[in-house]
Each structure stands twice: as structure tokens, then as C-alpha cells.
Design an enzyme around this catalytic site. Structure first.
Site, PDB file in Angstrom:
ATOM      1  N   SER A   9     -31.230  79.439  53.444  1.00 11.32           N
ATOM      2  CA  SER A   9     -30.647  78.775  54.620  1.00 11.32           C
ATOM      3  C   SER A   9     -31.696  78.018  55.430  1.00 11.32           C
ATOM      4  O   SER A   9     -31.354  77.114  56.195  1.00 11.32           O
ATOM      5  CB  SER A   9     -29.963  79.809  55.517  1.00 11.32           C
ATOM      6  OG  SER A   9     -30.924  80.711  56.028  1.00 11.32           O
ATOM      7  N   SER A 125     -45.111  87.718  49.355  1.00  7.70           N
ATOM      8  CA  SER A 125     -45.897  88.596  50.206  1.00  7.70           C
ATOM      9  C   SER A 125     -46.358  87.708  51.362  1.00  7.70           C
ATOM     10  O   SER A 125     -45.605  86.874  51.874  1.00  7.70           O
ATOM     11  CB  SER A 125     -47.061  89.168  49.400  1.00  7.70           C
ATOM     12  OG  SER A 125     -47.940  89.888  50.223  1.00  7.70           O
ATOM     13  N   TYR A 139     -44.676  94.426  59.789  1.00  9.43           N
ATOM     14  CA  TYR A 139     -44.527  93.275  58.877  1.00  9.43           C
ATOM     15  C   TYR A 139     -45.583  93.402  57.773  1.00  9.43           C
ATOM     16  O   TYR A 139     -45.270  93.291  56.584  1.00  9.43           O
ATOM     17  CB  TYR A 139     -44.692  91.960  59.647  1.00  9.43           C
ATOM     18  CG  TYR A 139     -44.626  90.751  58.738  1.00  9.43           C
ATOM     19  CD1 TYR A 139     -43.419  90.380  58.139  1.00  9.43           C
ATOM     20  CD2 TYR A 139     -45.758  89.992  58.459  1.00  9.43           C
ATOM     21  CE1 TYR A 139     -43.360  89.285  57.286  1.00  9.43           C
ATOM     22  CE2 TYR A 139     -45.705  88.902  57.611  1.00  9.43           C
ATOM     23  CZ  TYR A 139     -44.499  88.555  57.029  1.00  9.43           C
ATOM     24  OH  TYR A 139     -44.443  87.468  56.178  1.00  9.43           O
ATOM     25  N   LYS A 143     -45.166  93.978  53.593  1.00 12.17           N
ATOM     26  CA  LYS A 143     -45.755  93.103  52.569  1.00 12.17           C
ATOM     27  C   LYS A 143     -46.789  93.867  51.723  1.00 12.17           C
ATOM     28  O   LYS A 143     -46.944  93.571  50.544  1.00 12.17           O
ATOM     29  CB  LYS A 143     -46.369  91.853  53.207  1.00 12.17           C
ATOM     30  CG  LYS A 143     -45.336  90.953  53.910  1.00 12.17           C
ATOM     31  CD  LYS A 143     -44.268  90.435  52.956  1.00 12.17           C
ATOM     32  CE  LYS A 143     -43.408  89.352  53.596  1.00 12.17           C
ATOM     33  NZ  LYS A 143     -42.326  88.878  52.687  1.00 12.17           N
TER      34      LYS A 143
HETATM   35  N1  NAP Z   1     -43.500  81.225  57.684  1.00 14.86           N
HETATM   36  C1  NAP Z   1     -44.621  81.839  57.450  1.00 14.86           C
HETATM   37  O1  NAP Z   1     -45.653  81.552  58.106  1.00 14.86           O
HETATM   38  C2  NAP Z   1     -44.716  82.889  56.379  1.00 14.86           C
HETATM   39  C3  NAP Z   1     -45.999  83.349  56.021  1.00 14.86           C
HETATM   40  C4  NAP Z   1     -46.110  84.301  55.024  1.00 14.86           C
HETATM   41  C5  NAP Z   1     -44.981  84.776  54.379  1.00 14.86           C
HETATM   42  N2  NAP Z   1     -43.735  84.333  54.745  1.00 14.86           N
HETATM   43  C6  NAP Z   1     -42.578  84.889  54.022  1.00 14.86           C
HETATM   44  O2  NAP Z   1     -41.825  83.827  53.462  1.00 14.86           O
HETATM   45  C7  NAP Z   1     -40.481  84.254  53.279  1.00 14.86           C
HETATM   46  C8  NAP Z   1     -39.525  83.195  53.821  1.00 14.86           C
HETATM   47  O3  NAP Z   1     -39.706  83.074  55.218  1.00 14.86           O
HETATM   48  P1  NAP Z   1     -39.630  81.686  55.996  1.00 14.86           P
HETATM   49  O4  NAP Z   1     -40.952  81.489  56.617  1.00 14.86           O
HETATM   50  O5  NAP Z   1     -39.055  80.629  55.157  1.00 14.86           O
HETATM   51  O6  NAP Z   1     -38.642  82.121  57.189  1.00 14.86           O
HETATM   52  P2  NAP Z   1     -37.172  81.611  57.592  1.00 14.86           P
HETATM   53  O7  NAP Z   1     -37.172  80.129  57.767  1.00 14.86           O
HETATM   54  O8  NAP Z   1     -36.776  82.467  58.745  1.00 14.86           O
HETATM   55  O9  NAP Z   1     -36.288  81.961  56.314  1.00 14.86           O
HETATM   56  C9  NAP Z   1     -36.008  83.281  55.981  1.00 14.86           C
HETATM   57  C10 NAP Z   1     -34.828  83.327  55.038  1.00 14.86           C
HETATM   58  O10 NAP Z   1     -34.561  84.705  54.714  1.00 14.86           O
HETATM   59  C11 NAP Z   1     -33.198  84.968  54.970  1.00 14.86           C
HETATM   60  N3  NAP Z   1     -32.934  86.359  55.308  1.00 14.86           N
HETATM   61  C12 NAP Z   1     -33.462  87.113  56.316  1.00 14.86           C
HETATM   62  N4  NAP Z   1     -32.939  88.338  56.292  1.00 14.86           N
HETATM   63  C13 NAP Z   1     -32.064  88.371  55.253  1.00 14.86           C
HETATM   64  C14 NAP Z   1     -31.189  89.349  54.726  1.00 14.86           C
HETATM   65  N5  NAP Z   1     -31.084  90.577  55.249  1.00 14.86           N
HETATM   66  N6  NAP Z   1     -30.429  89.036  53.642  1.00 14.86           N
HETATM   67  C15 NAP Z   1     -30.488  87.805  53.107  1.00 14.86           C
HETATM   68  N7  NAP Z   1     -31.271  86.815  53.560  1.00 14.86           N
HETATM   69  C16 NAP Z   1     -32.047  87.111  54.625  1.00 14.86           C
HETATM   70  C17 NAP Z   1     -32.834  84.056  56.125  1.00 14.86           C
HETATM   71  O11 NAP Z   1     -31.417  83.920  56.216  1.00 14.86           O
HETATM   72  P3  NAP Z   1     -30.679  83.757  57.654  1.00 14.86           P
HETATM   73  O12 NAP Z   1     -30.804  82.302  57.998  1.00 14.86           O
HETATM   74  O13 NAP Z   1     -29.290  84.198  57.376  1.00 14.86           O
HETATM   75  O14 NAP Z   1     -31.405  84.644  58.625  1.00 14.86           O
HETATM   76  C18 NAP Z   1     -33.548  82.777  55.675  1.00 14.86           C
HETATM   77  O15 NAP Z   1     -32.792  82.105  54.703  1.00 14.86           O
HETATM   78  C19 NAP Z   1     -40.364  85.605  53.965  1.00 14.86           C
HETATM   79  O16 NAP Z   1     -40.431  86.622  52.988  1.00 14.86           O
HETATM   80  C20 NAP Z   1     -41.586  85.653  54.868  1.00 14.86           C
HETATM   81  O17 NAP Z   1     -42.008  86.963  55.124  1.00 14.86           O
HETATM   82  C21 NAP Z   1     -43.582  83.417  55.732  1.00 14.86           C
END
Ligand code: NAP
Length: 265
Positions: A9, A125, A139, A143
Site C-alpha cells: 500500500s 530487516s 523495533y 529485526k
Molecule cells: N523506511 C525505512 O527507513 C526503513 C528502514 C529499514 C527497514 N524498513 C522496513 O521496510 C519495510 C517496509 O516499510 P516502509 O518503510 O515501506 O513503511 P510503510 O511505507 O509504512 O509501508 C509498510 C507496509 O507494511 C504494511 N503493513 C503494516 N502492518 C501490516 C500488517 N499487520 N499486515 C499487513 N501489512 C502490514 C503497511 O500496510 P498499511 O498501509 O495497511 O499499514 C504498508 O503497506 C518494513 O519491514 C520496515 O521495517 C524501513
């Protein structure tokens, strides 16, 4: 290739679905709410915390395509604040989403991948999965759990032709920051005077971080790569550097450096 991505999403999931579909792959992605759909991408409803919905999503792909070549365990969220003040329900939500969510999808695709004798599982991760980040302790814990699970899993499934790959992003500007559940109460801030300053500083780093499209291009390459590595750090040079620095520096010195970086000195 038939690719299933969790959580498309927003953020990385959305960017990866767009990139991998443009590259000609058959892309399925999960969402848990109504979203504007990308053309050519197949949308499935699943909450990673709900085993039945996870099984149904995997079944739907197998019914339609007869195989899953790549699972991308991307869905996740973060909780922030001092360990001391984290409500138990938030801690459970953190682990259930980021760790158990990946476990559920992995267990659901493994039987089909074993039968195929091939498959690739990419697990998200974070650099926070390699070092404990202050005011993001749970968090990081979620991870670290992903890291340990993947290290073991890669050995178990190798002989079945399945590869497990860890993705460790640094700071990126996605929906992650806005979705974070934070404990910044007056009581917590009084006990930890640098709490609010530290959280706003790392959230600023996230919001001014790299764009998710940058990561999506790297993931597309990893998906295409014949002999991928086990770990990929996708981050700025400085953030990448923090990983070997942690390995090299005495633990006490590294803690001092990290404290300075996270404004908790
Ligand atoms: N952004 C960063 O700086 C960063 C850095 C390191 C790692 N990450 C990792 O990258 C991954 C993606 O994060 P992002 O940065 O792209 O964040 P994001 O834009 O908030 O996207 C997170 C996605 O996960 C979905 N989600 C959350 N809880 C869920 C659940 N219970 N069931 C199904 N879907 C769920 C959200 O859906 P909804 O829209 O319905 O909430 C959204 O589609 C995560 O694992 C995060 O820990 C991110």
C-alpha cells in the site's frame, strides 16, 4: 517470475510492485485496506498478523499461477520510545507484525517452493536489525529476530534449491515514520530528557532519507541476480559504514559513537 510482495500500500512495497511489474514479472501484492491499484499488479487482502488471511493469499497465487518464485517479506511497522515505557500490547504488536508476520508468510510458501525445488525469500530487516537503536529497542529486537530466523532458515532450505536473502535498509522516506506508534508522554520525557530530541532527530533522518524507488531498483537487481548474496545493506555510504565500524570498534567505543549519532549523549 511470479513474485509475491507483502504490504504494497505504500513505501518500499509500492515501489517494488511498480518496478518489478515494469520489469515484466507477474506481481502479486498484499494490502489490508482499499488503495489505488497499480495497473498490471494483482492485489490480495492479507494482514500478516492473521494466519488464515496469509494462507488464503498464498493459496490464491498458487491457484492462479501454480508457483511462487519469489516471496518478499516487506510488511512492517515500528514502535518508538523508551523500553521502560513500552506498553506490553505495543511490544506484542511489534513482534507479531515484523517477526511473526514474516514467519507466517515464509511457512505458507515453503511447501510450494520445496515442491518446485526452487524459490527465493527476501526478508526485510534493517540496519536496526544489526545494532540496537536507542528509543527503537523493540523495533531492533523484531529485526534481530528476523536476522536469526533467516540465518537458520537459509541453511535448512538450501538443499531444496531455496535461497533466503536479508535486506537491511538504512533511512528511507516512506510511510514508516508517520505510521510509527510512539511513547513520548511527559512522564517518559521526564525520565529520559533526551527522548523527544532523539526521536525527532532520527525521524528527520528518515524523512530526508533515500527514496523507496532507489531500493526498488536494487531489489529488482537482486531478484534477477543468478547468485545473490545472503545480506544486502541498502543505505547511504555513512550508514553502510556503521556496520563494519560496529564489528571493528571496541563495544564501549561503538556505544559512544551511536549515542552521539542518536543525540542521547
Ligand atoms: N523506511 C525505512 O527507513 C526503513 C528502514 C529499514 C527497514 N524498513 C522496513 O521496510 C519495510 C517496509 O516499510 P516502509 O518503510 O515501506 O513503511 P510503510 O511505507 O509504512 O509501508 C509498510 C507496509 O507494511 C504494511 N503493513 C503494516 N502492518 C501490516 C500488517 N499487520 N499486515 C499487513 N501489512 C502490514 C503497511 O500496510 P498499511 O498501509 O495497511 O499499514 C504498508 O503497506 C518494513 O519491514 C520496515 O521495517 C524501513
Amino acid at each position: 517470475m511470479v513474485i509475491l510482495i507483502t504490504g504494497i500500500s505504500s513505501g518500499f512495497g509500492l515501489a517494488m510492485a511498480r518496478q518489478l511489474s515494469a520489469d515484466g514479472h507477474t506481481v502479486y501484492g498484499t494490502v489490508r485496506r482499499e488503495v489505488e491499484q497499480l495497473p498490471g499488479v494483482h492485489y490480495l487482502r492479507a494482514d500478516v498478523r492473521d494466519t488464515a488471511s496469509v494462507q488464503a493469499a498464498v493459496e490464491a497465487v498458487l491457484q492462479a499461477e501454480g508457483r511462487i518464485d519469489v516471496l518478499i517479506n516487506n510488511a512492517g511497522m515500528g514502535i518508538g520510545g523508551p523500553v521502560e515505557f513500552a506498553p506490553e500490547d505495543d511490544v506484542k504488536l511489534q513482534m507479531d507484525t515484523n517477526f511473526m508476520g514474516q514467519v507466517r508468510f515464509t511457512q505458507a510458501v515453503l511447501p510450494a517452493m520445496r515442491k518446485q525445488g526452487s524459490g527465493r525469500i527476501l526478508c526485510f530487516s534493517s540496519i536496526g536489525g544489526v545494532m540496537g537503536l536507542p528509543f527503537q529497542g523493540f523495533y531492533s529486537a523484531s529485526k534481530f529476530a528476523v536476522e536469526g530466523f533467516c540465518e537458520a532458515l537459509q541453511i535448512e532450505v538450501r538443499r531444496h534449491g531455496i535461497q533466503v536473502i536479508l535486506i537491511e535498509p538504512g533511512d528511507f522516506s516512506t510511510g514508516f515514520t508517520a505510521a510509527r506508534i510512539k511513547q513520548l508522554s511527559d512522564e517518559a520525557a521526564a525520565a529520559y530528557p533526551l527522548l523527544r530530541q532523539s526521536v525527532s532527530s532520527f525521524e528527520k533522518d528518515e524523512q530526508t532519507g533515500l527514496k523507496p524507488e532507489y531500493l526498488a531498483k536494487k531489489i529488482a537487481k537482486i531478484v534477477r541476480c543468478k547468485h545473490p548474496k545472503f545480506r544486502y545493506v541498502i543505505a547511504t555510504f555513512i550508514q553502510k559504514l556503521s556496520i563494519p565500524v560496529k564489528r571493528i570498534l571496541p563495544a564501549r567505543t561503538f556505544v559512544k559513537v551511536l549515542s552521539l549519532f542518536y543525540s542521547v549523549k
